[in-house]
Design an enzyme around this catalytic site. Sequence first.
Site, mmCIF file in Angstrom:
data_model
loop_
_atom_site.group_PDB
_atom_site.id
_atom_site.type_symbol
_atom_site.label_atom_id
_atom_site.label_comp_id
_atom_site.label_asym_id
_atom_site.label_seq_id
_atom_site.Cartn_x
_atom_site.Cartn_y
_atom_site.Cartn_z
ATOM 1 N N CYS A 1 -26.828 -36.241 76.131
ATOM 2 C CA CYS A 1 -27.328 -35.321 77.164
ATOM 3 C C CYS A 1 -28.853 -35.176 77.073
ATOM 4 C CB CYS A 1 -26.642 -33.970 76.968
ATOM 5 S SG CYS A 1 -27.368 -32.611 77.893
ATOM 6 N N CYS B 1 -30.207 -31.612 76.901
ATOM 7 C CA CYS B 1 -29.975 -31.083 75.545
ATOM 8 C C CYS B 1 -31.087 -31.535 74.606
ATOM 9 C CB CYS B 1 -28.631 -31.572 74.999
ATOM 10 S SG CYS B 1 -27.196 -31.036 75.956
#
Length: 140
Positions: free
Chosen positions: A61, A64
Amino acid sequence: MMCSILQKAGQNLFPRVMTQRLVSTSGVHNEIFKVQSAEDFETKVKKSDKVVIVDFFATWCNPCKMLTPRLESIVGEKAGAVKLAKVDIDEHSELALDYEVAAVPVLMAMKGGKVVNRMVGLQDTDKLRAWIDKTVEDNK
């Protein structure tokens, strides 16, 4: 690992200092940890006497990855007032399901085993700092 391979090949491209592992002596790293198991989560997060920010993330991600240094910086500023627990949803899908994490990144603030605040998505540093400050202040 790479240094030792290059040295064995007779191509010592890095000075000796680069091959030594640096060890931090600050307490910040004790306040930031990766959850290893459900038992670890129970002990370090649910039973913590401090506010714990739980960062549900995934290695694939990109938001993230962008959020991590922001969070770690803010937690470092708090000088032990808050902890940061990193939970990889691919390794701990049962925890993600238990806390209804449908997308990442998700931040949850927990105290005494209860979720006291929640934030979803990539946030800028100022918004994160304000969110963490308010959460810590409200849960002293």
